[in-house]
Write a protein that holds these residues in place. Structure first.
Motif: not given
Length: 810
Positions: A290-302, A350-364
């Motif tokens: 609901r908060t724009s996550s990207i993972s589909t696993s049961q427990t997310n681990k960085i 989300p699709e077309d719902g945010a900007y991604f630019a160098p300098g930002m902290l992102v989850l991949i």
């Protein structure tokens, strides 16, 4: 013998005296004059006019078993950080046992443990103890024994003689403040670190009766006045910086700038429920989705970047900062290393719902592919890095999906009772606190002053009346239609003289640029004389509304074309934050406000109206004022009750120039809809939307087809990007210069109540996301098309309801 016999027989010859109703001062020793009187069996009657007082019942405390590891962070902060003492394991065990036995379950929530630790530390230093507090000796045992006799109901008794003899603690705060959730007594010198003394937390009813104007509780905090807090990873809390900020800092402070951003986002993510392993159930929570996550696993681990070495073909979730390597390729960097990215098939969420630019902290989310053809895999000879830690590791990371870190609500950060309907928790539920005792603005913390400020706000801000703040931006004073639009704005908030109940705005915020051209940059017609004349013209317009000026606060926020930064930047992006407009150009406006106060309130000021016929029913009112602040700045009302960030910058244009372009899939599904199209709001099993962003007014429901125009998409993307990054300028320093030591003023953590992003390139909008109202007033002169600019546009924000609306008059 004769003398001796006479002395023995003398008492028998002395007559017995009558019983004395007053007992002897030494009842255990009878004397002939004051013999021992038999004990009274009847109760002594109370003096006339006084009621018998029942003996006070001693409150009981249910002891608990407090592990020393749980008490260690609090004890470390009190003993080591504040008093420069070192605790041994035996001393920590003794303190944990004592606090668990005498403070019970209220040791944390009611602040009982901290008062005990504070008293023990002061008593230890007063007794001449060494720097190491040892629990095996007799000194600590004696201190705890004294405290044990001075405690009642888990609290140190006020005025206890044992404490007064030691003279190490002062109790000067009323007990009523404790009942209201106010400051914790006995903090002593630590009050400033917890934000208790700045607002005079003593519950003074007389002061509250006098300050009946809500404007008395509104404060403007400039960027150079905001406390500088740094996040300590080992202690897991914020603390004051030990170095004084400077405009010419050391080179190492540039690294600390990005490291602090990473720490804040990382600790925020780890508190999210989808990054925590369930204790009793393996059922996956849908909150991160609901908060724009990207993972589909049961427990997310960085996974740290350095841990990718030797794990080719495995799937991982990385958290890092997007960067451009010296070779021109896109890379991801964290505190352990850097890895090249392959986002050819990645999808943004989300699709077309945010900007991604160098300098930002992102989850991949993706797969690591090691480069076996390179014999020096795990190193990069071009950069001179060997090994993986601290440099670029070999291979590449193939990303499948890219998303922003989940946002955290203000109520979860400060431990405020949540009242937002978009949350899954019931109304009034306290969702923290994470940093309830941290004073982020120097006005008091939530746990220290929140209860009292909420009570004051409820009394001075009744829901039946509006308490608004008007916000306008891009006042190009060198254009004639700008003054006309400003006159329309001021006349809108000036009640008619015959109105029996006039209502004035709490503040009017005017944001630059105050000139359409760079001032003092050698541009013809934009010199210092012309710049001062522009503000003199504003003073002439303001003088037409003395009743409004005397009852509101004018706040001016500069832009890129305003002095003094425009003298050397020529209107380009000057380093943030910027100082206010110099006093040299603003004297006429200050004089206009002072003259309005004398005309409305009289020579004695607003205080003379209290109890007079002219000010009957108004109480003590605050005079009008004008404030010239920095960019960005923060406007706070009732301490931590509400916070508004004022920021002037063209963020949308910079995002459009630097954002990453993801490839659109051209495949078409069976129903004829393109898979790359922007989807509508999907719903989870509990019926909540995966993208909890709502407009004001609310957007259509699921059953209605939601067709978003380009302006709405831009507003939502800008809002989600800034709030998820928790920073006003998530760009590299080469793209957006920032003063390294003052970058803390750009943080959006904790999330403010409202955020004003004055962007001339973005449409005027009001968007609410994660409990934060994000607004862009746009230029004050509204372009109605066909070259007509006859309307004035601004935003009206109600601090009581937290809602804003774009207004257009003319």
């Amino acid at each position: 013998m004769t003398t001796t016999s006479r002395r023995i027989e003398e008492p028998a010859e002395v007559p017995r005296p009558t019983p004395n109703p007053i007992p002897s001062s030494s009842p255990a020793f009878g004397t002939p004059i004051h013999p021992i009187i038999p004990r009274r069996t009847a109760p002594i009657p109370a003096p006339p006019g006084l009621k018998a007082v029942a003996p006070a019942l001693k409150p009981t405390i249910l002891p608990i078993l407090l592990p020393p590891a749980t008490l260690r962070p609090l004890a470390f902060r009190t003993f080591t950080k504040k008093h420069n003492l070192t605790l041994t394991s035996s001393a920590l065990q003794a303190l944990a046992t004592f606090i668990g036995r005498h403070c019970g379950s209220g040791w944390r929530e009611e602040g009982l443990a901290e008062r005990v630790l504070e008293e023990v530390a002061k008593s230890w230093k007063k007794g001449g103890g060494q720097a190491i507090v040892d629990g095996e000796g007799e000194t600590l045992k004696a201190i705890l024994k004294v405290l044990e006799g001075s405690m009642s109901g888990g609290r140190l008794v006020q005025g206890n003689p044992s404490l007064s003899r030691q003279g190490s603690m002062k109790f000067g705060i009323e007990a009523s403040v404790q009942e209201l959730g106010g400051p914790r007594p006995g903090l002593g010198d630590s009050q400033s670190s917890f934000g208790i003394s700045s607002l005079e937390v003593e519950d003074l009813e007389e002061e509250e009766d006098v300050l009946k104007d809500p404007r008395e509780w509104i404060n403007v905090i400039g960027a150079f006045e905001q406390p500088r807090l740094v996040y300590n990873v080992n202690k897991k809390h914020f603390e004051n910086s030990t170095t004084k900020p400077s405009l010419f800092p050391l080179p190492s402070h540039k690294t600390d700038l990005f490291r602090q951003r990473y720490y804040i986002v990382h600790q925020r993510i780890l508190r999210n429920e989808t990054f925590q392993t369930p204790s009793f159930s393996a059922t996956r929570s849908a909150a991160l989705t609901r908060t724009s996550s990207i993972s589909t696993s049961q427990t997310n681990k960085i996974t740290p970047v350095a841990n990718l070495l030797g794990r080719s073909g495995s799937t991982h979730l990385l958290l890092g900062m997007l960067a451009v390597s010296p070779t021109g390729t896109l890379a991801l960097s964290d505190l352990t290393g850097t890895i090249a990215l392959d986002l050819q098939h990645a999808r943004p969420i989300p699709e077309d719902g945010a900007y991604f630019a160098p300098g930002m902290l992102v989850l991949i989310d993706g797969t690591y592919e090691e480069d076996y053809n390179n014999p020096a895999s795990g190193s990069n000879s071009a950069l001179g890095n060997t090994g993986g830690i601290g440099g670029t590791i070999g291979g590449k990371f193939i990303g499948f999906s890219v998303g922003h870190p989940p946002c955290e609500r203000r109520s979860a950060t400060l431990g405020i009772a949540s009242s937002d309907q978009n949350t899954n928790q019931p109304s009034g539920t306290i969702t923290g606190p994470a940093f309830g005792w941290t004073d982020f603005l120097g006005l008091g913390s939530e746990r220290a002053t929140g209860a009292r400020m909420s009570r004051l706000a409820g009394r001075l801000l009744p829901p039946t009346s509006a308490h608004t703040i008007a916000i306008a931006s891009d006042l190009h004073l060198d254009l004639p239609n700008t003054l006309s639009a400003l006159r329309i704005l001021l006349s809108t908030y000036t009640p008619h003289p015959t109105d029996p109940n006039p209502v004035y705005p709490l503040a009017i915020v005017l944001i630059g640029n105050f000139s359409s051209r760079a001032t003092l940059a050698g541009v013809p017609g934009a010199g210092s004389i012309e710049y001062k004349e522009h503000f003199d013209a504003v003073a002439a317009v303001l003088s037409e509304f003395p009743a409004l000026l005397a009852r509101t606060s004018l706040i001016f926020v500069p832009g890129e074309n305003d002095a003094w930064p425009s003298a050397f930047s020529a209107g380009a992006a000057a380093p943030l934050p910027r100082k206010s407009v110099p006093v040299l150009f603003t004297n006429r406006i200050r004089r206009a406000v002072a003259e309005a106060n004398r005309e409305v309130w009289g020579p004695g000021g607003a205080a003379r109206l209290e109890g007079t016929s002219k000010g009957k029913g108004e109480g003590k009112k605050k005079e009008g004022e004008v404030i010239w602040t920095s960019n960005p700045a923060r406007l706070s009302w009732f301490g931590v009750k509400g916070e508004m960030v004022l920021f002037r910058d063209d963020v949308v244009g910079r995002l459009g120039r630097t954002a990453i372009r993801f490839r659109k899939p051209e495949q078409t599904s069976d129903d004829g809809n393109a898979q790359g199209a922007s989807p509508g709001p999907a719903n989870t099993e509990d019926g909540t939307e995966t993208q909890p962003m709502d407009l004001d007014p609310p957007r259509p429901t699921q059953n209605q087809a939601e067709q978003l125009d380009a302006d709405t998409k831009t507003a939502r993307a800008l809002t989600r990007t800034l709030l998820s990054q928790s920073h006003l300028s998530p760009f590299p320093i080469s793209t957006r210069p920032v003063h390294w030591d003052y970058s803390h003023a750009l943080n959006l953590y904790p999330l403010p109540t409202a955020l004003v992003v004055a962007d001339r390139e973005a449409p005027a909008f009001v968007v609410r996301y994660c409990g934060c109202t994000v607004m862009n007033p746009g230029p004050i002169v509204e372009d109605t098309g066909r070259g007509r600019t006859g309307k004035a546009r601004w935003i009206e924000f109600d601090i009581g309801s937290g809602k804003g609306v774009v207004r257009s008059e003319g």
